[in-house]
Scaffold this active site. Structure first.
Site, PDB file in Angstrom:
ATOM      1  N   TYR A  41      -2.398  17.962   8.728  1.00  0.00           N
ATOM      2  CA  TYR A  41      -2.985  18.291   9.989  1.00  0.00           C
ATOM      3  C   TYR A  41      -2.475  17.642  11.097  1.00  0.00           C
ATOM      4  O   TYR A  41      -2.369  18.152  12.320  1.00  0.00           O
ATOM      5  CB  TYR A  41      -4.687  18.159   9.848  1.00  0.00           C
ATOM      6  N   LYS A 130      -9.679   0.432   7.001  1.00  0.00           N
ATOM      7  CA  LYS A 130     -10.190   1.745   7.472  1.00  0.00           C
ATOM      8  C   LYS A 130     -10.632   2.473   6.395  1.00  0.00           C
ATOM      9  O   LYS A 130     -10.160   3.164   5.477  1.00  0.00           O
ATOM     10  CB  LYS A 130      -9.014   2.663   8.099  1.00  0.00           C
TER      11      LYS A 130
END
Ligand SMILES: [Zn+2]
Length: 683
Positions: A41, A130
């Protein structure tokens, strides 16, 4: 910029990309059923960005590149339960999304921009894992939780206050001794542990409901509920990692902020690092990439920020991203491939595993042509068929798995898979033990199982017997020279030479390698035994805790559970293993064959396997530095006290954690005692 008209091909591509991105947005945000990976994406979005930068006339006002929220951190599932949307909440300061870097070059580029923008090369960075979850903001007014919201579009999110209140680790009232800050807006990530995610999916499936695609969408779906009691039943956690608007408190850098909010009772990352140079950041990235699989939650990269808030303000933000932070992503782990056929493997523990043979595809830079389907239940639950195009996922060094089929691309020629009734290796009738999902071959002398046990035993991370490869093992087993791993230590050179016209030299080398294997450290021998659920890390922790093989063998399940990372199931499987006469005699035979099981002696200052919790302020020590020192010596730092905690380092104003440690009988260290333990100079 010259006023050129973009060529037709460029206009078509921009249109095509826009359409494609919108389609995938819809699949992701509305249907919660993405067809492509975040990485793929991102590539689409970046290509569009690049074209728009080159040809500004093509950048439409409603272009997908102009949204504040980035898809990786944007909410997954639509709100669940009756009713439509949740109420909107405006963020005082927009919740920006982070720019991504996918490789070293892009990171170096970012470092250069930061150094140019700040006018110095001496920029201090902070690196945080993260966590792949749902971004939220929690607002405390006068120390009391008043509003909680999702990131939403960035400027405006959804009100999930009652839902956030049900997460046990979120304090409803800040822990302060003096007067609380007038306003504290904290940003964080709500997430679900990998194990909890699997358990939740099992429960949902049993109830006939749709399972979630991944822990992130499970966290999103669980938080964005109309009925908070549903959220309350879901095992959610949070890490806080960034400030919004703050009044009544002053932080001059990110380190102070993280320490400050941690002292106020807000959960922060169990680990973060100060990096003085870009090279430090690259080192942390490599370390974390290696550790990734062992973490209980999913992380998809390292967030790198400029530590100093003054410098952050000077660097500012551009359209959608702050310039002072970046997400350094791990390589993509998902791709699409077609299943050509399914093979059944028999593992060293007798488990039958269906494996999809795929049209080869690159996943995160590695060619993949096989992926596990786990078991018949998983295949049925996900409705995976032979011939399907499927999403495959690779995580670390473990064998890739098939996540789900792309049903929209079916032709009708796909076939269902059925587990064979007899073991493909020894033809014994396959069993499915009560309450289990994995079929097994019950024949402990099954050739595939024997070969599997010996391969594991000789493998590099176990006893590392160079020269004892797959082919030779197969021959030795076929000639019945080896039936279990201990037989390796009774092999004679003439037996090996007779086997395959082997050169004298290579036999000599093999005998040498076997001799070396006799003296391998205890933790490698423990790992080599092939106890169910005992991987390299657990083996190391067990060796550190018990020191000798005899102590490990006689340990009770309770003793075993004391080891960090060993839960009740693993404890039981270790205990059961050593109860079997067969395994007891394996250990005896190994010892008779000359395996020495050397005692694990803890070196002075070696903190391997020891778990530390820090609380309160340490006047003479920088907390992140202290944490770093513990990790450097092999110890672990945890944010909460449990019975697995070895030491609580309690400074001034230590509160609840100290009390809990006292209650559990965990050793409490003063700053001075901690210094002595680590042999640090006196303050
Ligand atoms: Zn078999």
């Amino acid at each position: 910029m010259p006023d050129e008209t973009p060529p037709r091909s460029v206009r078509d591509r921009v249109e095509g990309l826009t359409r494609l991105i919108r389609y995938h947005d819809h699949r992701y945000h509305v249907l919660d059923d993405p067809e492509i990976s975040d990485f793929q994406y991102d590539l689409l979005l970046r290509e569009l960005e690049a074209l728009e930068a080159r040809w500004p006339a093509l950048a439409a006002d409603d272009s997908p590149t102009k949204r504040v929220g980035s898809p990786q951190t944007f909410e997954g599932a639509r709100p669940e339960g009756p009713g439509e949307a949740l109420a909107p909440v405006r963020h005082t300061r927009p919740m920006l999304s982070l720019e991504n870097a996918f490789d070293r070059e892009e990171m170096e580029d970012w470092f250069r921009r930061v150094q140019e923008g700040s006018g110095t090369e001496e920029v201090s960075f902070i690196a945080e894992p993260k966590i792949d979850g749902l971004a939220v903001e929690i607002v405390y007014r006068d120390g009391v939780l008043s509003v909680g919201s999702t990131r939403g579009r960035g400027d405006e999110g959804e009100d999930v206050t009652p839902n956030l209140r049900t997460i046990p680790s979120i304090p409803l009232i800040l822990r302060t001794t003096g007067s609380p800050p007038e306003l504290l807006e904290v940003r964080g990530e709500v997430y679900m542990d990998k194990n909890d995610f699997r358990r939740l999916n099992r429960t949902l499936t049993e109830k006939g409901e749709d399972p979630f695609a991944n822990p992130r969408s499970a966290a999103a779906g669980s938080l964005r509920q109309k009925d908070p009691s549903v959220t309350a039943g879901r095992p959610l956690h949070i890490v806080s990692h960034g400030p919004g608007e703050i009044r009544g408190l002053d932080f001059s850098n990110q380190t102070e902020f993280l320490e400050g909010i941690s002292d106020l009772g807000l959960p922060t990352h169990p680990a973060w690092w100060i990096c003085k140079t870009p090279e430090d950041v690259f080192q942390r990235y490599r370390d974390l990439l290696e550790e990734r699989e062992r973490l209980p939650y999913e992380i998809d990269g390292l967030v790198v920020k400029v530590d100093d808030y003054g410098l952050q303000a000077r660097l500012g933000a551009r359209a959608r991203n702050p310039r002072w932070a970046i997400a350094y992503k791990f390589p993509a782990t998902q791709e699409v491939a077609r299943i050509l056929r399914v093979e059944v493997q028999v593992g060293r523990l007798g488990t039958l595993t269906p494996v999809a043979i795929l049209e080869p595809v690159l996943v995160g830079g590695v060619k993949v042509s096989r992926a596990t389907l786990h078991n018949q239940d998983e295949i049925d639950r996900k409705d995976i068929r032979i011939g399907d195009a499927v999403v495959i996922q690779r995580a670390g060094d473990v064998i890739p798995e098939v996540v789900k089929p792309i049903t929209s691309s079916r032709t009708g020629k796909e076939k269902r898979f059925r587990m064979p009734r007899r073991c493909p290796s020894c033809q014994t009738k396959v069993i499915l033990p009560e309450g289990e999902v994995r079929h097994r071959c019950p024949n402990i002398d099954c050739p595939d199982q024997v070969r599997g046990r010996i391969r594991h035993f000789a493998s590099r991370s176990a006893l590392d017997i160079e020269g004892l490869g797959v082919k030779l093992i197969d021959q030795l087993v076929a000639e019945e020279l080896i039936r279990d791993p201990s037989d390796i230590f009774f092999l004679r050179p003439d037996q090996i030479e007779a086997l395959e016209r082997k050169a004298e030299k290579s036999t000599e080398n093999l005998m040498k390698a076997i001799e070396e294997a006799r003296g391998r450290p205890l933790h490698r021998v423990i790992y080599a035994l092939g106890i169910q659920d005992v991987g390299e890390v657990a083996a190391r922790d067990l060796a550190d805790q018990f020191g000798t093989i005899d102590k490990l063998i006689s340990a009770s399940p309770d003793d075993l559970e004391e080891v960090y990372g060993v839960g009740p199931n693993v404890a039981k499987s270790i205990h059961d293993f050593f109860l079997l006469p067969r395994n007891q005699s394996l250990v005896t035979r190994l010892s008779e064959g000359g395996v020495r099981f050397p005692e694990t002696v803890r070196k002075e200052g070696d903190l391997r396997g020891r778990v530390f919790v820090f609380t309160g302020t340490l006047p003479g020590l920088d907390r992140s530095e202290a944490m770093g020192l513990v990790r450097e010596r092999g110890g672990r730092v945890s944010s909460s006290v449990s019975k697995k905690t070895d030491f609580v380092v309690a400074g001034e104003k230590a509160g609840a954690k100290r009390k809990k440690a006292e209650g559990l009988g965990v050793k409490i260290l003063s700053e001075e005692e901690f210094r002595r333990m680590l042999k640090l100079p006196k303050e």
